[in-house]
Design a protein around this motif. Sequence first.
Motif, PDB file in Angstrom:
ATOM      1  N   ASP A 244       0.806  -1.216   0.000  1.00 53.41           N
ATOM      2  CA  ASP A 244       0.000   0.000   0.000  1.00 53.41           C
ATOM      3  C   ASP A 244       0.843   1.271   0.000  1.00 53.41           C
ATOM      4  O   ASP A 244       0.336   2.348  -0.353  1.00 53.41           O
ATOM      5  CB  ASP A 244      -0.934   0.012   1.218  1.00 53.41           C
ATOM      6  CG  ASP A 244      -2.062  -1.003   1.102  1.00 53.41           C
ATOM      7  OD1 ASP A 244      -2.290  -1.501  -0.016  1.00 53.41           O
ATOM      8  OD2 ASP A 244      -2.697  -1.306   2.129  1.00 53.41           O
ATOM      9  N   PHE A 245       2.105   1.170   0.402  1.00 53.96           N
ATOM     10  CA  PHE A 245       2.965   2.345   0.371  1.00 53.96           C
ATOM     11  C   PHE A 245       3.249   2.807  -1.057  1.00 53.96           C
ATOM     12  O   PHE A 245       3.728   3.919  -1.271  1.00 53.96           O
ATOM     13  CB  PHE A 245       4.292   2.071   1.077  1.00 53.96           C
ATOM     14  CG  PHE A 245       4.193   2.039   2.580  1.00 53.96           C
ATOM     15  CD1 PHE A 245       3.263   2.808   3.256  1.00 53.96           C
ATOM     16  CD2 PHE A 245       5.044   1.247   3.323  1.00 53.96           C
ATOM     17  CE1 PHE A 245       3.166   2.781   4.636  1.00 53.96           C
ATOM     18  CE2 PHE A 245       4.967   1.208   4.714  1.00 53.96           C
ATOM     19  CZ  PHE A 245       4.021   1.976   5.371  1.00 53.96           C
ATOM     20  N   GLY A 246       2.999   1.951  -2.041  1.00 50.41           N
ATOM     21  CA  GLY A 246       3.076   2.391  -3.426  1.00 50.41           C
ATOM     22  C   GLY A 246       4.379   2.124  -4.140  1.00 50.41           C
ATOM     23  O   GLY A 246       4.581   2.634  -5.244  1.00 50.41           O
ATOM     24  N   ASP A 247       5.266   1.307  -3.570  1.00 52.56           N
ATOM     25  CA  ASP A 247       6.525   1.008  -4.245  1.00 52.56           C
ATOM     26  C   ASP A 247       6.231   0.202  -5.510  1.00 52.56           C
ATOM     27  O   ASP A 247       5.652  -0.890  -5.444  1.00 52.56           O
ATOM     28  CB  ASP A 247       7.433   0.208  -3.316  1.00 52.56           C
ATOM     29  CG  ASP A 247       8.807  -0.052  -3.910  1.00 52.56           C
ATOM     30  OD1 ASP A 247       9.055   0.339  -5.066  1.00 52.56           O
ATOM     31  OD2 ASP A 247       9.649  -0.657  -3.227  1.00 52.56           O
ATOM     32  N   PRO A 248       6.624   0.707  -6.699  1.00 54.88           N
ATOM     33  CA  PRO A 248       6.347  -0.041  -7.937  1.00 54.88           C
ATOM     34  C   PRO A 248       6.924  -1.449  -7.925  1.00 54.88           C
ATOM     35  O   PRO A 248       6.358  -2.358  -8.539  1.00 54.88           O
ATOM     36  CB  PRO A 248       7.010   0.834  -9.016  1.00 54.88           C
ATOM     37  CG  PRO A 248       7.057   2.202  -8.433  1.00 54.88           C
ATOM     38  CD  PRO A 248       7.280   1.994  -6.954  1.00 54.88           C
ATOM     39  N   ALA A 249       8.054  -1.648  -7.230  1.00 54.67           N
ATOM     40  CA  ALA A 249       8.680  -2.968  -7.210  1.00 54.67           C
ATOM     41  C   ALA A 249       7.802  -4.012  -6.533  1.00 54.67           C
ATOM     42  O   ALA A 249       7.985  -5.215  -6.752  1.00 54.67           O
ATOM     43  CB  ALA A 249      10.036  -2.890  -6.501  1.00 54.67           C
ATOM     44  N   LEU A 250       6.858  -3.563  -5.707  1.00 53.75           N
ATOM     45  CA  LEU A 250       6.016  -4.507  -4.984  1.00 53.75           C
ATOM     46  C   LEU A 250       4.661  -4.722  -5.637  1.00 53.75           C
ATOM     47  O   LEU A 250       3.909  -5.605  -5.204  1.00 53.75           O
ATOM     48  CB  LEU A 250       5.799  -4.012  -3.548  1.00 53.75           C
ATOM     49  CG  LEU A 250       7.046  -3.903  -2.671  1.00 53.75           C
ATOM     50  CD1 LEU A 250       6.652  -3.512  -1.259  1.00 53.75           C
ATOM     51  CD2 LEU A 250       7.818  -5.200  -2.661  1.00 53.75           C
ATOM     52  N   GLN A 251       4.339  -3.963  -6.665  1.00 54.14           N
ATOM     53  CA  GLN A 251       3.029  -4.116  -7.288  1.00 54.14           C
ATOM     54  C   GLN A 251       2.869  -5.475  -7.952  1.00 54.14           C
ATOM     55  O   GLN A 251       1.752  -5.977  -8.108  1.00 54.14           O
ATOM     56  CB  GLN A 251       2.796  -2.990  -8.299  1.00 54.14           C
ATOM     57  CG  GLN A 251       2.716  -1.606  -7.666  1.00 54.14           C
ATOM     58  CD  GLN A 251       1.768  -1.547  -6.482  1.00 54.14           C
ATOM     59  OE1 GLN A 251       0.592  -1.877  -6.594  1.00 54.14           O
ATOM     60  NE2 GLN A 251       2.284  -1.123  -5.322  1.00 54.14           N
TER      61      GLN A 251
END
Length: 537
Positions: A244-251
Motif C-alpha cells: 500500500d505504500f506504493g513502491d512499484p517494485a512490490l506491485q
Amino acid sequence: MTVFILVPGVFTGAHVWEETAARLTAAGAEVHAVALTGPGRPRDAATAVVDLDTHVADVLAVIDSVDAAAGREIVLVGHDYGIHPVRGAADRRAERIARIVHLDAGMPQDGVPALAAVPDQALRERLAERATGGAAGAGAGTGAAGTAAGTGATGAGTDADASGPAGGTGELAPPARDEWPRWGSTAGVPDAALDRLTALAAPQPLGTLLQPLRLTGAVDAVPSTGVLCTGNGGSIELVQMQVDFGDPALQALTGPGVTFFELPTGHWPMLSCPAELAGVLLRAAAGEGHRLKASGPAETPAHLRPFLLDVPELPRERAGNIDLYLPGAEGPRPAVVFVHGGPVPAGARPTPRDWPTLVGYARYAAGQGVVGVTLDHRLHGVEDYGRAAADVAAAVERVRADPRVDADRVALWFFSGSGPITADWLGAPPAWLRCLAATYPIMAPLPNWGMTCRFRPADAVAHAGALPVVLTRVGLEVPEIAATVEEFLAAAEDCGAAVDVVDVPHGHHGFETLDPTDEWREAVHRAMRQVLAHVTN
C-alpha cells in the motif's frame, strides 16, 4: 502429477525436508530434495569454487532430470537462501516451472547477491571485506522489495569466522546450537530436531552469498506463492501494508498468479510443522492462497485517507527534511516531533511527512499552542535503523535550534516501525525531553530482521528514569507487533518506568485514517492531552 523440488537454505541440506517430503509423497506427489554442492557435498573433484552459479546448476540438473511428459507440473520451493538458486534456475527454465514457492524467503532481484538479504550490516560488511580483501561491495541492503516480499531474511548476524582466501572462496562456519535464532526464529522446532540440525550443518561457501544473482526476467512470468512464518515476524497483513505504500517494485505481488499463506511457526516449518507445511505446499501447487489487493487510483491506500479529526489548516514551513506547523502564540513554544514508521520504500510518494496522519497530529498540536514537527527519515529497509536514528537526532537538534522553539521543552512521538528508535532516547533521556510517546509501535526488532544491535526498547527502558512515556496500544494489532509491545510493557513494569497506556480496544494499526469511531477519536485526544501536559508544564 505435481513434482516438488525442495531447495534448502544456508548451512543445511536435503535432510531438513525428510518429514515434509514423506507427507508430500504420501499425498501422491513426486518429490526431489536438493543437496546443494558445498563442503562435504562436492559435485566432483574439479569443483574448486562453489558460488551461486554452482547452486543454480544443481537445481537445473534436478529440473532437467524430471520427465517432461504431459501432466507433470514442477513446483520449485526455496527456503531462506534457497530462493536464490531457485529463481536463478526458474529464470533459465521458465517454461518447465508451474510455480515457485518462497518459503519464508525473500524476492531476490537481478544483480543483487544473497549477502544483501542479511539484515545485520556489520556481518555483511565483515564477510565482504574478508572475501574480497577489503572491498565491502556486497553490503548493499535489499530495500523494501526484499523485506516485504520475503519476510524471511537469508540470515542474521553471527560471530562465526569466514575462513579462506579472498575472492569468495572461503566458508562461513555454521551456527552453534544456541546461535540458530540469529538466522531465523526456531519457534516450534523440537529439541531433537534442533540437535540434528546443528549436527548436520555444513559451512556455507562464501561465493554463494557474494555472487550476484543474474536474471533475464523470464522468471517474472512464473506464478509464485509466499509462505510466511508468523513466528519469524512475517504476515500477510504486513506485506499488504508495504504494498500500500506504493513502491512499484512490490506491485507485482498483487498479480493474479501470486498467492500467500501463513504458518504460525518460526523460520523452520519443515522441522516444526512438516504436516502443515506439506498441506500448504499442496494447496499452493493448486493455485490456492490469499491474494493481495492492488493499490491504484480506484482506491486510496489506507495511509493516505483523511485524518479522523478536524484540525485547523495551519500554515506549514518546510526546511530540508523537516516541516514546522507553527501556533499563533508569541515567544518560544514547546515542540512535539512526530516520527513516522516504516520501513517505507525510498520511492514512495508522497513521503511520510505529507501523510494525513502525521500532518493531522502536527496541526492538532499546533492548534493547542505548541510547534508541531514532521520529518522524513531514511528508514527504507530494516538495515537502515542506524541512519534513520541519526536522521531523527539531527532533525531534533535543528528543531531545538529554531528561535521559535523552547529548546528545553520537547516531546518525541514515534509511530509504528520507528518504535525501535525509541531505545536511543529511553536509554539516555536528555533533560529537555519532557515526554516520549509511541502509537501502535513496533517495540522490538521482529525475529526475521536479525538485528542484534542497540534498537531494543525493552532493554533501554530500565535507564529511562522519570521520563514520561505515553503508549497507544490498539486491540486489533498485528500479532507479531503486539508481542513486542507486551515485551516492552513487561520490562517497563519490572523497572518501574512511568508508562501510561492509552488503550484502543477496537483499533487497528494505522486507525487514524480508517473509518473513524468515537473510541478512536477519544484515544487520539487522550494521548495528545497527556503529551501536551508533560511538554507544557
